[in-house]
Write a protein that holds these residues in place. Structure first.
Motif, PDB file in Angstrom:
ATOM      1  N   SER A  52       0.675  -1.232   0.134  1.00  0.00           N
ATOM      2  CA  SER A  52       0.096   0.008  -0.038  1.00  0.00           C
ATOM      3  C   SER A  52       0.832   1.170   0.006  1.00  0.00           C
ATOM      4  O   SER A  52       2.179   1.210   0.360  1.00  0.00           O
ATOM      5  N   ALA A  53       0.039   2.287  -0.286  1.00  0.00           N
ATOM      6  CA  ALA A  53       0.891   3.840  -0.101  1.00  0.00           C
ATOM      7  C   ALA A  53       1.697   4.126   1.060  1.00  0.00           C
ATOM      8  O   ALA A  53       2.647   4.617   1.355  1.00  0.00           O
ATOM      9  N   VAL A  54       0.687   3.815   2.245  1.00  0.00           N
ATOM     10  CA  VAL A  54       1.067   3.831   3.402  1.00  0.00           C
ATOM     11  C   VAL A  54       2.290   3.027   3.825  1.00  0.00           C
ATOM     12  O   VAL A  54       3.309   3.682   4.673  1.00  0.00           O
ATOM     13  N   ALA A  55       2.450   1.675   3.297  1.00  0.00           N
ATOM     14  CA  ALA A  55       3.442   0.959   3.603  1.00  0.00           C
ATOM     15  C   ALA A  55       4.662   1.668   3.078  1.00  0.00           C
ATOM     16  O   ALA A  55       5.825   1.291   3.622  1.00  0.00           O
ATOM     17  N   LYS A  56       4.520   1.928   1.607  1.00  0.00           N
ATOM     18  CA  LYS A  56       5.722   2.406   0.886  1.00  0.00           C
ATOM     19  C   LYS A  56       6.431   3.558   1.865  1.00  0.00           C
ATOM     20  O   LYS A  56       7.669   3.600   1.686  1.00  0.00           O
ATOM     21  N   ARG A  57       5.388   4.467   2.163  1.00  0.00           N
ATOM     22  CA  ARG A  57       6.076   5.777   2.836  1.00  0.00           C
ATOM     23  C   ARG A  57       6.841   5.263   4.133  1.00  0.00           C
ATOM     24  O   ARG A  57       7.914   5.537   4.419  1.00  0.00           O
ATOM     25  N   ALA A  58       6.218   4.082   4.744  1.00  0.00           N
ATOM     26  CA  ALA A  58       7.081   3.674   6.075  1.00  0.00           C
ATOM     27  C   ALA A  58       8.202   2.926   5.664  1.00  0.00           C
ATOM     28  O   ALA A  58       9.313   3.274   6.310  1.00  0.00           O
ATOM     29  N   ILE A  59       8.244   2.175   4.739  1.00  0.00           N
ATOM     30  CA  ILE A  59       9.601   1.541   4.389  1.00  0.00           C
ATOM     31  C   ILE A  59      10.409   2.445   3.769  1.00  0.00           C
ATOM     32  O   ILE A  59      11.778   2.419   4.094  1.00  0.00           O
ATOM     33  N   TRP A  60       9.970   3.690   3.120  1.00  0.00           N
ATOM     34  CA  TRP A  60      10.970   4.651   2.674  1.00  0.00           C
ATOM     35  C   TRP A  60      11.818   5.357   3.788  1.00  0.00           C
ATOM     36  O   TRP A  60      12.816   5.597   3.696  1.00  0.00           O
ATOM     37  N   ARG A  61      10.817   5.699   4.820  1.00  0.00           N
ATOM     38  CA  ARG A  61      11.738   6.314   5.907  1.00  0.00           C
ATOM     39  C   ARG A  61      12.586   5.253   6.791  1.00  0.00           C
ATOM     40  O   ARG A  61      13.650   5.794   6.987  1.00  0.00           O
ATOM     41  N   LEU A  62      12.460   3.891   6.662  1.00  0.00           N
ATOM     42  CA  LEU A  62      13.543   3.260   7.022  1.00  0.00           C
ATOM     43  C   LEU A  62      14.693   2.687   6.354  1.00  0.00           C
ATOM     44  O   LEU A  62      15.865   2.715   6.473  1.00  0.00           O
ATOM     45  N   GLU A  63      14.443   2.919   4.851  1.00  0.00           N
ATOM     46  CA  GLU A  63      15.472   2.491   4.078  1.00  0.00           C
ATOM     47  C   GLU A  63      15.757   3.193   2.533  1.00  0.00           C
ATOM     48  O   GLU A  63      16.191   2.905   1.646  1.00  0.00           O
ATOM     49  N   SER A  64      15.412   4.337   2.963  1.00  0.00           N
ATOM     50  CA  SER A  64      15.608   5.667   1.839  1.00  0.00           C
ATOM     51  C   SER A  64      16.976   5.572   1.312  1.00  0.00           C
ATOM     52  O   SER A  64      17.527   5.497   0.078  1.00  0.00           O
ATOM     53  N   ASP A  65      18.130   5.581   2.155  1.00  0.00           N
ATOM     54  CA  ASP A  65      19.551   5.700   1.888  1.00  0.00           C
ATOM     55  C   ASP A  65      19.873   4.233   1.117  1.00  0.00           C
ATOM     56  O   ASP A  65      20.851   4.528   0.463  1.00  0.00           O
ATOM     57  N   ARG A  66      19.295   3.008   1.614  1.00  0.00           N
ATOM     58  CA  ARG A  66      19.584   2.181   0.726  1.00  0.00           C
ATOM     59  C   ARG A  66      19.042   2.179  -1.002  1.00  0.00           C
ATOM     60  O   ARG A  66      20.006   1.716  -1.780  1.00  0.00           O
ATOM     61  N   TYR A  67      17.940   2.627  -0.992  1.00  0.00           N
ATOM     62  CA  TYR A  67      17.343   2.742  -2.398  1.00  0.00           C
ATOM     63  C   TYR A  67      18.015   3.855  -3.132  1.00  0.00           C
ATOM     64  O   TYR A  67      18.100   3.723  -4.428  1.00  0.00           O
ATOM     65  N   ALA A  68      18.234   4.965  -2.322  1.00  0.00           N
ATOM     66  CA  ALA A  68      18.748   5.981  -3.191  1.00  0.00           C
ATOM     67  C   ALA A  68      20.603   5.929  -3.339  1.00  0.00           C
ATOM     68  O   ALA A  68      21.179   6.735  -4.061  1.00  0.00           O
ATOM     69  N   LEU A  69      20.999   4.745  -2.553  1.00  0.00           N
ATOM     70  CA  LEU A  69      22.160   4.482  -2.853  1.00  0.00           C
ATOM     71  C   LEU A  69      23.121   6.051  -2.235  1.00  0.00           C
ATOM     72  O   LEU A  69      23.992   6.460  -2.700  1.00  0.00           O
TER      73      LEU A  69
END
Length: 308
Positions: A52-69
């Protein structure tokens, strides 16, 4: 890997055995399998639940640096992508450049079709994946907000507290589980520690102010006696005063004497200070006899008069 509880993905599973099962993101599973196909089309038997969009935002808060390198441990991967850092050294990039990379990565992350798969389905095939054999894989415990309000407040839901074995974690949330060849080999749990019944031994040395006194200095023996230190450097019993207060390491006779250390007058002989103020002022307002008066203190602040 972030192992998300199923009852956070599907609130209808609250209080059920299946609700505790952990699910993984397809992006993490595909990366470990070496699959370029993020849809994991080869694994048709796996259950899938859209993110869900809510889950995506929560995951991004946790792992944004991993996905953004944008974390130092992943700079090497980013440098393999053509012009990802635009010719800049990622170790020297400023805050604005890192935020630009995160913003661009978030747009792509939010637009991705992502889904969860059961951790048990993925672990089941590990023995058949050659490059994952005998490799320890760690699944972290993760709870995600169920709705928009929980996402905004970011308050921990702590569903684990209602689990039957919650007492086994000593009041802490579950942690990481470690797997080898698909089998659980260990789980991180808080351990107990026993406090020592005696304090650590102190190695004291005689000092004049903050400066240690060498053994060959004249008067060394007298000073160690005054400061309650025996000749071996261990504490000797200090003379006790009323209320159990120990006497000061600096004796009365040494306070009266003026000593020079490294060309500076010993702090024990200083009675006045001129820090950010003019003239000679007492270090403490109470050092003058009589009733309280207007006195200049450190930084030029005056104490209020008590005569009114």
């Amino acid at each position: 890997m972030q192992g998300v509880r199923y009852d956070c993905i599907n609130p209808e599973a609250n209080g059920t055995r299946d609700g505790r099962e952990q699910w993984l993101l397809n992006t993490q599973v595909a990366l470990l399998l070496g699959e370029k196909d993020l849809e994991l089309s080869r694994y048709t038997a796996w259950n899938r639940i859209p993110v869900s969009a809510v889950a995506k935002r929560a995951i991004w808060r946790l792992e944004s640096d991993r996905y953004a390198l944008t974390t130092p441990g992943l700079f090497e991967l980013g440098e393999q992508l053509q012009d990802y850092y635009q010719g800049n050294d990622p170790h020297k990039m400023g805050y604005r450049q890192l935020e630009r990379l995160r913003a661009e990565a978030w747009e792509k992350f939010a637009a991705m079709e992502m889904f969860f798969v059961k951790a048990s389905d993925f672990l089941y095939i590990i023995p058949t994946i050659q490059h994952l054999r005998n490799v320890k894989l760690t699944v972290a415990y993760c709870e995600l907000p169920e709705n928009e309000m929980q996402c905004i407040s970011w308050a921990p839901h702590q569903k684990w507290r209602r689990d039957a074995d919650a007492h086994g974690f000593g009041g802490f949330a579950p942690s990481n589980k470690h797997y080898v060849n698909g089998e659980l080999v260990s789980e991180d749990k808080p351990g107990l520690r026993e406090a020592s019944t005696s304090p650590f031994p102190r190695q004291r040395v005689p000092r004049r102010g903050f400066i240690a006194i060498p053994r060959d200095e004249h008067g060394y023996t007298r000073v160690i006696k005054e400061q309650g230190i025996d000749g071996s450097g261990n504490d000797a019993e200090l003379p006790l005063l009323p209320n159990g207060v120990h006497s000061s390491p600096m004796s009365g006779s040494s306070r009266a004497a003026t000593t020079n250390v490294n060309g500076l007058e010993s702090p024990s002989s200083i009675t006045n200070t001129t820090t950010n103020g003019g003239g000679d002022h007492p270090i403490s307002p109470s050092s003058e006899a009589g009733s309280a008066q207007l006195r200049c203190l450190v930084n030029g602040t005056g104490a209020l008069s008590n005569t009114g």
